[in-house]
Design a protein around this motif. Sequence first.
Motif, mmCIF file in Angstrom:
data_model
loop_
_atom_site.group_PDB
_atom_site.id
_atom_site.type_symbol
_atom_site.label_atom_id
_atom_site.label_comp_id
_atom_site.label_asym_id
_atom_site.label_seq_id
_atom_site.Cartn_x
_atom_site.Cartn_y
_atom_site.Cartn_z
ATOM 1 N N ASP A 189 11.198 -9.431 77.570
ATOM 2 C CA ASP A 189 12.218 -10.478 77.518
ATOM 3 C C ASP A 189 12.065 -11.322 78.780
ATOM 4 O O ASP A 189 12.590 -10.997 79.844
ATOM 5 C CB ASP A 189 13.618 -9.866 77.448
ATOM 6 N N THR A 191 13.296 -13.987 79.754
ATOM 7 C CA THR A 191 14.425 -14.724 80.331
ATOM 8 C C THR A 191 14.887 -14.107 81.648
ATOM 9 O O THR A 191 15.607 -14.739 82.406
ATOM 10 C CB THR A 191 15.628 -14.799 79.352
ATOM 11 N N TYR A 192 14.475 -12.875 81.908
ATOM 12 C CA TYR A 192 14.886 -12.214 83.160
ATOM 13 C C TYR A 192 13.843 -12.343 84.270
ATOM 14 O O TYR A 192 13.921 -11.638 85.261
ATOM 15 C CB TYR A 192 15.119 -10.715 82.914
ATOM 16 N N HIS A 194 13.104 -14.192 86.750
ATOM 17 C CA HIS A 194 13.450 -14.486 88.142
ATOM 18 C C HIS A 194 14.234 -13.348 88.801
ATOM 19 O O HIS A 194 14.525 -13.425 89.986
ATOM 20 C CB HIS A 194 14.259 -15.784 88.203
ATOM 21 N N ASN A 195 14.593 -12.304 88.061
ATOM 22 C CA ASN A 195 15.287 -11.169 88.675
ATOM 23 C C ASN A 195 14.336 -10.225 89.411
ATOM 24 O O ASN A 195 14.772 -9.349 90.145
ATOM 25 C CB ASN A 195 16.078 -10.371 87.622
ATOM 26 N N ASP A 218 16.576 -8.840 92.324
ATOM 27 C CA ASP A 218 18.015 -8.602 92.212
ATOM 28 C C ASP A 218 18.163 -7.134 91.786
ATOM 29 O O ASP A 218 18.144 -6.808 90.595
ATOM 30 C CB ASP A 218 18.608 -9.556 91.169
ATOM 31 N N LYS A 221 20.942 -5.889 89.241
ATOM 32 C CA LYS A 221 20.703 -6.358 87.867
ATOM 33 C C LYS A 221 19.569 -5.560 87.215
ATOM 34 O O LYS A 221 19.691 -5.079 86.078
ATOM 35 C CB LYS A 221 20.306 -7.844 87.934
ATOM 36 N N ILE A 222 18.482 -5.394 87.975
ATOM 37 C CA ILE A 222 17.320 -4.672 87.441
ATOM 38 C C ILE A 222 17.686 -3.212 87.158
ATOM 39 O O ILE A 222 17.253 -2.630 86.163
ATOM 40 C CB ILE A 222 16.128 -4.758 88.429
ATOM 41 N N LEU A 225 19.508 -3.053 83.775
ATOM 42 C CA LEU A 225 18.568 -3.340 82.683
ATOM 43 C C LEU A 225 17.629 -2.150 82.478
ATOM 44 O O LEU A 225 17.352 -1.751 81.343
ATOM 45 C CB LEU A 225 17.731 -4.582 83.011
ATOM 46 N N LEU A 318 11.127 -9.513 81.984
ATOM 47 C CA LEU A 318 11.250 -8.063 81.946
ATOM 48 C C LEU A 318 10.302 -7.488 80.888
ATOM 49 O O LEU A 318 10.175 -8.071 79.818
ATOM 50 C CB LEU A 318 12.709 -7.712 81.636
#
Length: 327
Positions: A189, A191-192, A194-195, A218, A221-222, A225, A318
Motif C-alpha cells: 500500500d 499511500t504510506y 512517506h511514513n 514515523d 504509525k509504523i 500498521l 508499505l
Amino acid sequence: MNGLYRAVIRGVGSYLPETRLTNVEIEQMVETSDEWIRTRTGIAERRIAGPDEATSDFAYFAAKAALDDAGLSPEDVDLIIVATETPDYLLPPVACQVQARLGCRNIGAFDLHATCAGFLSALQVAEQFVKSGVHEHVLIVGADTLSRFTDYTDRGTCILFADGAGAFVVSRGEEQSGEGVIATTIHADGTYFHNLYIPGGGSRTPYGEGAKAKIVMDGRKIFKLAVNVMASTVEELLEKTGRKKDEIDWLIPHQANQRIIDAVAESLDFPPEKVVSTIQNIGNNSSATIPIAVDTAIRDGRIRRGDLLMLVAFGGGLVWGGAMVAY
Ligand code: UT7
C-alpha cells in the motif's frame, strides 16, 4: 496454485558483521538510555558494518553458508536473487557481485527491493521458478547495511537499525512430498510511503542536493500498521491453506521491535514460546532478519526438519507478506 514441483528449503545460512553497537554507546550519541531502549524495543546491541564492509560482503558470506548447508556448489545455482534496500552501489545489483564472488556460472542475478519484506518477496519469486520447473536451485539472499543510512542524531531511528545477511537455497522437490513452501503472499500500500523512507540519494533528490540520504520514520504509525498487517497475513495464510494455528511450530516475524513481535503474537493468541526472536543482540537489519532468525533457530536446535514455519514481514512502502513453509 499447484505446480509441477514443490519448492523446498534445501539450505539456510547467515552472516553478521563483528562490530557491535551497544545501547551504552548510543547513549553517547543521543538523549536516551539503555533502559528505555531495552523496554521499548527489546534491543541491547546491534551488529553493524565495519569501515570496509558493505552489503555484498554480508550477502556473499550468507550465500556461501547456505550453499554449504545445502551440500551444493556454486555451479549448481541457477538463479540468484538478493533482496536489499541498501546495495553497495545504485548500480550494479548486489546479486551480480555475489555471482562473481561465489564463482557461479553466468546465470541470472538480480536485486529485488521490497524493504523489510524483500526476503519473503524473493522467496515467492523463487518458489514460482522452482515449482514451474524453470530452475532447480535458486539462491535467495536478504542483505542490508542500514547503518550507512541511519541518522545517528535521531533517537527515534538509530536505536533500531543494524546490518547483516541471511540466505536460503530454494530447490526442486517432489510435489507429493509435503515438504517446502506451502503458501506465500505479498501485499503493498504505497499511500504510506512517506511514513518510512529515505528522502535523498534517489532520482528525485540525488545525493548531495539537499535531502539527507538517511532513514526518516514515523515510528508510532509504523508500529500500529506493522502489528495489523503481520497479524492479518498470518490469518490469511491459515485460511488459504486450511491449516490451524496450533499446527504452526514456529512463528518467525520480521525483527523490527520486540514489542511489535509480542503484539502480533498476542493479537493472534499465539504462544510466545513458539515465537522466534533474535532482535536483542542483532537489531533490525531489514530483509536479513527472517533468514537470520530461521538460521539461528536451526543452529540452536529449535527448528527441526519437518517443522511448520510461519514467516511474516512488513516494511517501508508499505509492503508486507508471509510464507508458510514445512522445513
Ligand atoms: O523494519 C523497520 C520498520 N520500523 C519499525 O518497525 C519501527 C516501529 N516503531 C517502533 O519501533 C517504535 O515506535 C519506536 C521504538 C521507534 C519508538 O517507540 P514508541 O514506544 O513508539 O515511542 P514514541 O515514538 O511513542 O515516543 C514516546 C516518547 C516520546 O516522548 P514524549 O513525547 O512522550 O515526551 C519520544 O520523544 O519517547 C520519546 N522517545 C525516546 N526517549 C528516549 C523516542 N525515542 C526515544 C529514545 N529514548 N530513543
